[in-house]
Design a protein around this motif. Structure first.
Motif, PDB file in Angstrom:
ATOM      1  N   ARG A  81      42.050  47.965  32.654  1.00 41.66           N
ATOM      2  CA  ARG A  81      43.129  47.211  33.301  1.00 41.66           C
ATOM      3  C   ARG A  81      43.148  47.462  34.810  1.00 41.66           C
ATOM      4  O   ARG A  81      43.267  46.525  35.608  1.00 41.66           O
ATOM      5  CB  ARG A  81      44.476  47.598  32.676  1.00 41.66           C
ATOM      6  CG  ARG A  81      45.649  46.780  33.219  1.00 41.66           C
ATOM      7  CD  ARG A  81      46.903  46.949  32.400  1.00 41.66           C
ATOM      8  NE  ARG A  81      47.560  48.242  32.620  1.00 41.66           N
ATOM      9  CZ  ARG A  81      47.559  49.245  31.763  1.00 41.66           C
ATOM     10  NH1 ARG A  81      46.916  49.117  30.596  1.00 41.66           N
ATOM     11  NH2 ARG A  81      48.191  50.375  32.026  1.00 41.66           N
ATOM     12  N   VAL A  82      43.015  48.713  35.195  1.00 46.48           N
ATOM     13  CA  VAL A  82      43.052  49.046  36.623  1.00 46.48           C
ATOM     14  C   VAL A  82      41.835  48.465  37.348  1.00 46.48           C
ATOM     15  O   VAL A  82      41.959  47.891  38.434  1.00 46.48           O
ATOM     16  CB  VAL A  82      43.102  50.577  36.807  1.00 46.48           C
ATOM     17  CG1 VAL A  82      42.896  50.949  38.279  1.00 46.48           C
ATOM     18  CG2 VAL A  82      44.434  51.127  36.311  1.00 46.48           C
ATOM     19  N   LEU A  83      40.656  48.599  36.747  1.00 48.77           N
ATOM     20  CA  LEU A  83      39.452  48.070  37.379  1.00 48.77           C
ATOM     21  C   LEU A  83      39.506  46.556  37.517  1.00 48.77           C
ATOM     22  O   LEU A  83      39.008  45.991  38.503  1.00 48.77           O
ATOM     23  CB  LEU A  83      38.216  48.494  36.579  1.00 48.77           C
ATOM     24  CG  LEU A  83      37.859  49.985  36.636  1.00 48.77           C
ATOM     25  CD1 LEU A  83      36.680  50.284  35.718  1.00 48.77           C
ATOM     26  CD2 LEU A  83      37.530  50.417  38.064  1.00 48.77           C
ATOM     27  N   GLU A  84      40.119  45.891  36.536  1.00 48.38           N
ATOM     28  CA  GLU A  84      40.250  44.433  36.602  1.00 48.38           C
ATOM     29  C   GLU A  84      41.169  44.025  37.753  1.00 48.38           C
ATOM     30  O   GLU A  84      40.883  43.071  38.488  1.00 48.38           O
ATOM     31  CB  GLU A  84      40.805  43.893  35.278  1.00 48.38           C
ATOM     32  CG  GLU A  84      41.023  42.385  35.245  1.00 48.38           C
ATOM     33  CD  GLU A  84      39.726  41.593  35.424  1.00 48.38           C
ATOM     34  OE1 GLU A  84      39.816  40.395  35.775  1.00 48.38           O
ATOM     35  OE2 GLU A  84      38.626  42.157  35.224  1.00 48.38           O
ATOM     36  N   ILE A  85      42.263  44.770  37.934  1.00 44.62           N
ATOM     37  CA  ILE A  85      43.175  44.481  39.042  1.00 44.62           C
ATOM     38  C   ILE A  85      42.482  44.719  40.385  1.00 44.62           C
ATOM     39  O   ILE A  85      42.627  43.920  41.327  1.00 44.62           O
ATOM     40  CB  ILE A  85      44.448  45.355  38.932  1.00 44.62           C
ATOM     41  CG1 ILE A  85      45.276  44.904  37.728  1.00 44.62           C
ATOM     42  CG2 ILE A  85      45.276  45.296  40.212  1.00 44.62           C
ATOM     43  CD1 ILE A  85      46.436  45.816  37.393  1.00 44.62           C
ATOM     44  N   MET A  86      41.704  45.783  40.454  1.00 46.92           N
ATOM     45  CA  MET A  86      40.967  46.059  41.688  1.00 46.92           C
ATOM     46  C   MET A  86      39.977  44.941  41.976  1.00 46.92           C
ATOM     47  O   MET A  86      39.799  44.524  43.130  1.00 46.92           O
ATOM     48  CB  MET A  86      40.253  47.408  41.577  1.00 46.92           C
ATOM     49  CG  MET A  86      41.192  48.608  41.591  1.00 46.92           C
ATOM     50  SD  MET A  86      40.370  50.182  41.196  1.00 46.92           S
ATOM     51  CE  MET A  86      39.172  50.277  42.514  1.00 46.92           C
ATOM     52  N   ARG A  87      39.319  44.425  40.909  1.00 47.65           N
ATOM     53  CA  ARG A  87      38.345  43.352  41.088  1.00 47.65           C
ATOM     54  C   ARG A  87      39.029  42.064  41.539  1.00 47.65           C
ATOM     55  O   ARG A  87      38.565  41.378  42.459  1.00 47.65           O
ATOM     56  CB  ARG A  87      37.598  43.105  39.782  1.00 47.65           C
ATOM     57  CG  ARG A  87      36.432  42.122  39.911  1.00 47.65           C
ATOM     58  CD  ARG A  87      35.846  41.764  38.556  1.00 47.65           C
ATOM     59  NE  ARG A  87      36.809  41.046  37.738  1.00 47.65           N
ATOM     60  CZ  ARG A  87      37.085  39.753  37.883  1.00 47.65           C
ATOM     61  NH1 ARG A  87      36.480  39.038  38.835  1.00 47.65           N
ATOM     62  NH2 ARG A  87      37.975  39.172  37.109  1.00 47.65           N
ATOM     63  N   GLU A  88      40.160  41.734  40.910  1.00 45.64           N
ATOM     64  CA  GLU A  88      40.859  40.491  41.229  1.00 45.64           C
ATOM     65  C   GLU A  88      41.430  40.501  42.643  1.00 45.64           C
ATOM     66  O   GLU A  88      41.439  39.473  43.322  1.00 45.64           O
ATOM     67  CB  GLU A  88      41.990  40.270  40.220  1.00 45.64           C
ATOM     68  CG  GLU A  88      41.494  39.907  38.822  1.00 45.64           C
ATOM     69  CD  GLU A  88      42.638  39.763  37.836  1.00 45.64           C
ATOM     70  OE1 GLU A  88      43.787  40.139  38.199  1.00 45.64           O
ATOM     71  OE2 GLU A  88      42.399  39.296  36.706  1.00 45.64           O
ATOM     72  N   THR A  89      41.903  41.655  43.071  1.00 49.35           N
ATOM     73  CA  THR A  89      42.509  41.747  44.409  1.00 49.35           C
ATOM     74  C   THR A  89      41.485  42.012  45.508  1.00 49.35           C
ATOM     75  O   THR A  89      41.798  41.880  46.691  1.00 49.35           O
ATOM     76  CB  THR A  89      43.559  42.866  44.437  1.00 49.35           C
ATOM     77  OG1 THR A  89      42.931  44.117  44.086  1.00 49.35           O
ATOM     78  CG2 THR A  89      44.687  42.579  43.455  1.00 49.35           C
ATOM     79  N   GLY A  90      40.278  42.398  45.103  1.00 41.85           N
ATOM     80  CA  GLY A  90      39.259  42.722  46.087  1.00 41.85           C
ATOM     81  C   GLY A  90      39.472  44.067  46.740  1.00 41.85           C
ATOM     82  O   GLY A  90      38.928  44.346  47.824  1.00 41.85           O
ATOM     83  N   TYR A  91      40.240  44.932  46.075  1.00 39.09           N
ATOM     84  CA  TYR A  91      40.548  46.240  46.650  1.00 39.09           C
ATOM     85  C   TYR A  91      39.336  47.166  46.569  1.00 39.09           C
ATOM     86  O   TYR A  91      38.732  47.340  45.507  1.00 39.09           O
ATOM     87  CB  TYR A  91      41.731  46.877  45.909  1.00 39.09           C
ATOM     88  CG  TYR A  91      41.992  48.313  46.316  1.00 39.09           C
ATOM     89  CD1 TYR A  91      42.505  48.609  47.573  1.00 39.09           C
ATOM     90  CD2 TYR A  91      41.718  49.359  45.438  1.00 39.09           C
ATOM     91  CE1 TYR A  91      42.751  49.922  47.952  1.00 39.09           C
ATOM     92  CE2 TYR A  91      41.961  50.673  45.808  1.00 39.09           C
ATOM     93  CZ  TYR A  91      42.476  50.947  47.064  1.00 39.09           C
ATOM     94  OH  TYR A  91      42.705  52.247  47.428  1.00 39.09           O
TER      95      TYR A  91
END
Length: 346
Positions: free
Chosen positions: A36-46
């Motif tokens: 979940r965290v990695l997906e959010i990082m990927r979507e936000t470009g963080y």
């Protein structure tokens, strides 16, 4: 919305420390949370910064590099450059970057190495020996920051050091001179404040005493540092004094190279008029005229050991320790045989 580790944690509904553990590949996070965290990082470009990695783990993956001393060595010193290159490669494999500390502006009491290490949150330090060591090095040595000294003795609870066996290298030189038939021996060291130079001189004097050889005061000189100009000036003083030994041990190859230049400019031949042995086995030894006989310090090994020792200190994987590395005599052309008095000693 500004993207940072706290933002990602809020979006994922987890703690900042959990995000930090995921960034740093810790195993104690569930696969579901990690995904979940990695997906959010990927979507936000963080992209996590070094400070984000440091936030929860208190680890910066930075190693401070300090050239200690008011008369410090630097990137022009061929011995320490090779040691540092080996150190850098091994630290890179272990996942660390290097942060170089400047001391051109910060001298004496202003050096404050401990304060600067805390400011940059370094995980540990490698301290490379210079001359006239600042008091702030002692403060850093006695702190809780892991430190490894190269050619400088450190004795703090979180410190260790590594160097060549300076006494043994001097003993090897005297033994070689003796076997070649030389009995009138001299020494050119670095500055009187250099602990390394003083160790080499003490070892040299002890070995001479063991062979029953007198140490004439006028044949033992100190230069300003370990560089060529220092050797050139010391040898010039010796020549002008009018009494020369038959063989000299120089505390560094660069001192030896400068001394050879002074001899040649005064019409003297190496090794016919004087034999010289240097110390370090820098690359230039192979290309001097004559090629320089020297004591080889295992620079690659010293650098790797320094990195591994520091890594173990940082991770508390082994007790604090210190090592000496075996030196090796490399015979080339600058040391001949005193065949006139003692016959052939090949």
């Amino acid at each position: 919305m500004a993207l940072n580790i706290k933002t990602i944690a809020k979006m994922a509904g987890v703690s900042v420390s959990t995000v930090s553990k995921i960034i740093n590949n810790y195993s104690d996070v569930s696969d579901e949370t990690k995904a979940r965290v990695l997906e959010i990082m990927r979507e936000t470009g963080y992209t996590p910064s070094n400070s984000a990695k440091t936030l929860a783990t208190k680890k910066s993956n930075l190693i401070g590099v300090i050239f200690a001393g008011k008369l410090n060595v630097d990137f022009t010193h061929p011995f320490f450059v090779e040691v540092l290159n080996s150190f850098k490669k091994q630290m890179g494999v272990l996942g660390y970057d290097l942060l170089f500390f400047s001391n051109e502006k910060f001298q004496g009491e202003d050096a404050d190495y401990l304060g600067r290490c805390r400011h940059y949150q370094v995980d540990g330090c490698v301290i490379i020996s210079g001359e006239e060591i600042e008091p702030s090095i002692k403060e850093l040595d006695e702190s809780d920051i892991p430190c490894i000294g190269v050619d400088i003795e450190l004795f703090g609870e979180m410190s260790g050091h590594i160097m060549s066996d300076n006494y043994k290298m001097s003993s090897k030189v005297v033994e070689h001179f003796y076997l070649q038939g030389f009995r009138d021996l001299g020494f050119i060291g670095g500055s009187k404040e250099s602990e390394i130079s003083n160790m080499r001189e003490a070892g040299y004097r002890n070995a001479m005493e063991s062979f029953g050889l007198p140490a004439r005061a006028e044949w033992f000189l100190n230069g300003d540092d370990f560089y060529e100009a220092s050797g050139y000036k010391a040898m010039t003083r010796l020549i002008e004094a009018g009494s020369l030994p038959r063989a000299i041990f120089a505390a560094s190859d660069q001192i030896a190279i400068g001394a050879i230049q002074a001899l040649q400019e005064h019409g003297l031949n190496v090794p016919d008029d004087m034999s010289i042995i240097g110390c370090d086995d820098i690359e230039a030894c192979k290309y001097t005229t004559p090629k320089l006989t020297t004591i080889r310090q295992n620079k690659e090994k010293i650098g790797r050991l320094a990195a591994l020792m520091l890594y173990d200190l940082i991770h508390k994987q082994s007790p604090v320790s210190s090592f000496v590395v075996e030196p090796e005599l490399i015979v080339r052309e600058s040391c001949g045989s005193n065949t006139h008095h003692y016959g052939y000693f090949g």
